[in-house]
Design a protein around this motif. Sequence first.
Motif, mmCIF file in Angstrom:
data_model
loop_
_atom_site.group_PDB
_atom_site.id
_atom_site.type_symbol
_atom_site.label_atom_id
_atom_site.label_comp_id
_atom_site.label_asym_id
_atom_site.label_seq_id
_atom_site.Cartn_x
_atom_site.Cartn_y
_atom_site.Cartn_z
ATOM 1 N N LEU A 178 0.809 -1.219 0.000
ATOM 2 C CA LEU A 178 0.000 0.000 0.000
ATOM 3 C C LEU A 178 0.845 1.274 0.000
ATOM 4 C CD1 LEU A 178 -2.761 -1.143 2.504
ATOM 5 C CD2 LEU A 178 -2.966 -0.935 0.020
ATOM 6 N N GLY A 179 2.161 1.123 -0.128
ATOM 7 C CA GLY A 179 2.967 2.323 -0.346
ATOM 8 C C GLY A 179 3.930 2.711 0.759
ATOM 9 N N ALA A 180 4.116 1.864 1.775
ATOM 10 C CA ALA A 180 5.133 2.194 2.783
ATOM 11 C C ALA A 180 6.505 2.086 2.135
ATOM 12 C CB ALA A 180 5.035 1.236 3.968
ATOM 13 N N ASP A 181 7.366 3.074 2.372
ATOM 14 C CA ASP A 181 8.705 3.052 1.785
ATOM 15 C C ASP A 181 9.627 2.108 2.532
ATOM 16 O OD1 ASP A 181 8.530 5.272 -0.268
ATOM 17 O OD2 ASP A 181 7.768 6.247 1.527
ATOM 18 N N GLU A 182 9.465 2.090 3.859
ATOM 19 C CA GLU A 182 10.302 1.200 4.670
ATOM 20 C C GLU A 182 9.465 0.633 5.787
ATOM 21 O OE1 GLU A 182 14.372 2.045 6.354
ATOM 22 O OE2 GLU A 182 14.430 3.338 4.572
ATOM 23 N N THR A 183 9.610 -0.668 6.043
ATOM 24 C CA THR A 183 8.856 -1.277 7.139
ATOM 25 C C THR A 183 9.822 -1.834 8.176
ATOM 26 O OG1 THR A 183 8.715 -3.375 5.965
ATOM 27 C CG2 THR A 183 6.854 -1.872 5.716
ATOM 28 N N ILE A 184 9.386 -1.791 9.430
ATOM 29 C CA ILE A 184 10.227 -2.224 10.545
ATOM 30 C C ILE A 184 9.416 -3.182 11.405
ATOM 31 C CG2 ILE A 184 11.408 -1.429 12.641
ATOM 32 C CD1 ILE A 184 11.340 1.321 10.627
ATOM 33 N N GLN A 185 9.960 -4.366 11.634
ATOM 34 C CA GLN A 185 9.222 -5.365 12.410
ATOM 35 C C GLN A 185 9.560 -5.218 13.894
ATOM 36 O OE1 GLN A 185 9.500 -9.375 10.936
ATOM 37 N NE2 GLN A 185 7.875 -10.097 12.323
ATOM 38 N N VAL A 186 8.583 -4.698 14.623
ATOM 39 C CA VAL A 186 8.756 -4.480 16.060
ATOM 40 C C VAL A 186 8.963 -5.834 16.735
ATOM 41 C CG1 VAL A 186 7.657 -3.575 18.157
ATOM 42 C CG2 VAL A 186 7.263 -2.455 15.948
ATOM 43 N N GLY A 187 9.926 -5.893 17.631
ATOM 44 C CA GLY A 187 10.220 -7.178 18.281
ATOM 45 C C GLY A 187 11.500 -7.768 17.727
ATOM 46 N N LEU A 188 11.657 -7.671 16.400
ATOM 47 C CA LEU A 188 12.903 -8.133 15.773
ATOM 48 C C LEU A 188 13.858 -6.975 15.542
ATOM 49 C CD1 LEU A 188 11.657 -10.673 13.060
ATOM 50 C CD2 LEU A 188 12.470 -11.137 15.378
ATOM 51 N N GLN A 189 13.270 -5.816 15.253
ATOM 52 C CA GLN A 189 14.092 -4.623 15.004
ATOM 53 C C GLN A 189 13.678 -3.525 15.984
ATOM 54 O OE1 GLN A 189 12.583 -4.767 10.839
ATOM 55 N NE2 GLN A 189 14.627 -4.017 10.313
ATOM 56 N N ASP A 190 14.568 -2.588 16.223
ATOM 57 C CA ASP A 190 14.253 -1.460 17.109
ATOM 58 C C ASP A 190 13.759 -0.303 16.236
ATOM 59 O OD1 ASP A 190 14.216 0.797 18.645
ATOM 60 O OD2 ASP A 190 16.235 0.546 19.471
ATOM 61 N N PRO A 191 12.457 0.007 16.294
ATOM 62 C CA PRO A 191 11.915 1.023 15.384
ATOM 63 C C PRO A 191 12.578 2.388 15.543
ATOM 64 C CG PRO A 191 10.157 0.073 16.756
ATOM 65 C CD PRO A 191 11.442 -0.548 17.197
ATOM 66 N N VAL A 192 12.911 2.751 16.790
ATOM 67 C CA VAL A 192 13.513 4.080 17.002
ATOM 68 C C VAL A 192 14.884 4.133 16.330
ATOM 69 C CG1 VAL A 192 14.302 5.747 18.713
ATOM 70 C CG2 VAL A 192 12.211 4.426 19.137
ATOM 71 N N ALA A 193 15.714 3.126 16.621
ATOM 72 C CA ALA A 193 17.069 3.111 16.048
ATOM 73 C C ALA A 193 17.000 3.062 14.525
ATOM 74 C CB ALA A 193 17.849 1.909 16.592
ATOM 75 N N GLU A 194 16.104 2.221 13.978
ATOM 76 C CA GLU A 194 16.022 2.059 12.515
ATOM 77 C C GLU A 194 15.586 3.355 11.831
ATOM 78 O OE1 GLU A 194 16.924 -0.479 10.637
ATOM 79 O OE2 GLU A 194 17.558 -1.649 12.383
ATOM 80 N N ILE A 195 14.584 4.017 12.407
ATOM 81 C CA ILE A 195 14.067 5.229 11.758
ATOM 82 C C ILE A 195 15.067 6.376 11.895
ATOM 83 C CG2 ILE A 195 12.228 6.984 11.838
ATOM 84 C CD1 ILE A 195 10.249 4.682 12.401
ATOM 85 N N LEU A 196 15.708 6.470 13.061
ATOM 86 C CA LEU A 196 16.725 7.534 13.208
ATOM 87 C C LEU A 196 17.883 7.289 12.248
ATOM 88 C CD1 LEU A 196 16.745 8.209 17.059
ATOM 89 C CD2 LEU A 196 15.675 9.570 15.246
ATOM 90 N N ARG A 197 18.275 6.030 12.113
ATOM 91 C CA ARG A 197 19.363 5.719 11.185
ATOM 92 C C ARG A 197 18.966 6.096 9.757
ATOM 93 N NH1 ARG A 197 19.842 2.309 7.711
ATOM 94 N NH2 ARG A 197 18.082 1.051 8.407
#
Length: 342
Positions: free
Chosen positions: A206-225
């Motif tokens: 549906l158009g998300a540019d980047e997805t982050i799987q909570v629990g496996l990845q740290d959403p804060v760290a991934e988005i800030l990076r």
Amino acid sequence: MRAVVQHGIRDVRLEERPNPTPGAGEVLVRTSAVTICASDVHMFAEGNVGGVSWEEPFIPGHEAAGVVEDPNDTDLPAGTRVVLDPAVACHDCDMCAEAMFHLCRNLKFCDLPPVDGAMRELIAWPANRVFPVPESLDLVEAPLIEPLCVAVHALELASRPAGAVAAVAGCGAIGLFTLQMARLQGAEKIFATDPVAERLAVARELGADETIQVGLQDPVAEILRATGDRGVDLVFEAAGPQEALEQCLGVVRPAGEVVVIGIPSADEYRLQASSLRRRELTVRFVRRQNENYPQAVELVRRGAIKLGPMLTHRFPAERAQEAFLLAERKLEGAVRVAVVFD
Ligand SMILES: [Zn+2]
Ligand SMILES: [Zn+2]
């Protein structure tokens, strides 16, 4: 008529109930399908939603579509395919006078006890809260117009979607509609987060540019990076838990905006005052929707917004208990689950 009735926690049953009789200004609608909202899941699994509980067995469900069976004293012809707006405002209080009908002080809401919900074969509902939908629309998908309205309203409240770097926390139906709306309104880049991989796949579709799987990845760290430590301009919290709100606050840039749509189980949030104040953040809360049905129906009619990918499961009314359990446990990539009447 047959009706799904909630008797206790994790206990819904299909039962016979008397047919409703429409009152003045009401139509009788034969229900095609009702989708299970996160608020229904709270009531099913926890026995309350936002502090509202029940005493008698009640009929759940407020996302409903069907066909007008009896126009009664209204001008909606029999056979009209419709969706129901579950909220009925009083049109008499100060909030209604200011056209904020969703904040009406005397609001009556379908499925909030003691008002019975729509998960039954027949429902009498005010004709001015019943909206025709195009012939082309599948009446099992049509109940999703209700959560779409919430997303339309959330975007109305957000101050600057166009050109924004945005994030959506939670890829349930409302999160996925919010994602579509943000895209439609010109968000430049959108991150989406959720613990369930299948939901993230839908988000990408549906158009998300980047997805982050909570629990496996740290959403804060991934988005800030991914934003070079800048953070995002606008975040939509459509998940509910405290941690999700914390993640939203963790990724928003100074002077940014957090739009809170989710409902937390514990009915409270903890916020760190200094972190909000020092960044001069705006935190907005969303209360459902306000007269957004005609706009939402039109967005779907012209194909700007898709309903189909959000409707992942269909159950006949006899299997409502199973449908609720699946919606609660979010198994098999469930986003919205429909209970279908034949
Ligand atoms: Zn809903
Ligand atoms: Zn009112």
